[in-house]
Design an enzyme around this catalytic site. Structure first.
Site, mmCIF file in Angstrom:
data_model
loop_
_atom_site.group_PDB
_atom_site.id
_atom_site.type_symbol
_atom_site.label_atom_id
_atom_site.label_comp_id
_atom_site.label_asym_id
_atom_site.label_seq_id
_atom_site.Cartn_x
_atom_site.Cartn_y
_atom_site.Cartn_z
ATOM 1 C CB CYS A 82 -1.335 0.327 1.502
ATOM 2 S SG CYS A 82 -2.148 0.997 0.752
ATOM 3 C CG HIS A 117 -3.305 -2.829 4.532
ATOM 4 N ND1 HIS A 117 -1.848 -3.006 5.032
ATOM 5 C CD2 HIS A 117 -3.331 -2.751 3.178
ATOM 6 C CE1 HIS A 117 -1.990 -1.055 5.062
ATOM 7 N NE2 HIS A 117 -3.166 -1.492 4.227
ATOM 8 C CD GLU A 126 -0.792 -5.432 6.618
ATOM 9 O OE1 GLU A 126 -1.012 -5.669 5.541
ATOM 10 O OE2 GLU A 126 -0.844 -4.355 6.926
HETATM 11 N N1 GLN Z 1 -3.734 6.411 0.991
HETATM 12 C C1 GLN Z 1 -2.650 5.784 1.909
HETATM 13 C C2 GLN Z 1 -1.265 6.313 0.865
HETATM 14 O O1 GLN Z 1 -1.669 7.191 -0.031
HETATM 15 C C3 GLN Z 1 -2.272 4.785 1.575
HETATM 16 C C4 GLN Z 1 -2.824 3.724 2.090
HETATM 17 C C5 GLN Z 1 -2.450 2.858 3.063
HETATM 18 O O2 GLN Z 1 -1.245 2.074 3.010
HETATM 19 N N2 GLN Z 1 -3.420 1.845 3.941
HETATM 20 O O3 GLN Z 1 0.334 6.688 1.587
#
Ligand code: GLN
Length: 158
Positions: A39, A132, A134
């Site tokens: 992410c 994610h 995890e």
């Molecule tokens: N929206 C976050 C970003 O742009 C990422 C979100 C996440 O890691 N779950 O950094």
């Protein structure tokens, strides 16, 4: 290996600069150590993103768009076929997730959404997922990552 976790990529980017972590992480990746970004971590691993800030590490030859599905409330879960994992599909949790909008040569797409947009990629010893892993009990992607870690690395001590 190193996992760059999810969270908030603008914060990760600023703290990496303040604590001078950019060069050591780049060095680690150049050395052939396995690195996995999930992410916000995937955003940090990208070559380029659609905004000027945060400043990515440019480890992986991909282009990424942040917050590609909207706001926090638009977070979702989806079952994905992941290349290299045995069935059943992987239950992926997307939290205000980014999406991959450019895949460079030499980057393998491991999973894509039903509309074809890639959400998991691998370039050699580098792995990135928009979701994610995890947050579920499914450890298949973690095991996949462990296999990317060079064999000669000493085992972590307790
Ligand atoms: N929206 C976050 C970003 O742009 C990422 C979100 C996440 O890691 N779950 O950094």
């Amino acid at each position: 290996g190193l996992i760059i976790p999810g969270g908030e990529s603008t914060t990760l980017s600023r703290l990496m600069s303040i604590y001078q972590l950019r060069e050591p992480i780049e060095h680690l990746a150049r050395q052939g150590k396995a690195v996995w970004g999930t992410c916000a971590g995937m955003i940090m691993m990208a070559h380029e993103i659609t905004e000027e800030d945060p400043i990515p590490l440019q480890l992986l030859d991909i282009g990424v768009q942040r917050n590609a599905f909207g706001r926090q409330i638009d977070s979702f879960e989806q079952d994905l076929e992941v290349h290299g994992l045995e069935p059943p599909p992987f239950h992926a949790v997307f939290i205000r997730a980014p999406v991959i909008i450019r895949v460079g040569q030499g980057v393998k797409v491991l999973a894509a959404l039903s509309d074809g947009r890639p959400v998991a990629v691998q370039q050699g010893h580098l792995l990135a997922t928009a979701f994610h892993p995890e947050l579920t009990d499914d450890t298949r992607l973690h095991r996949y990552f462990l296999n990317l870690i060079p064999r000669e690395s000493p085992a972590p001590t307790e």
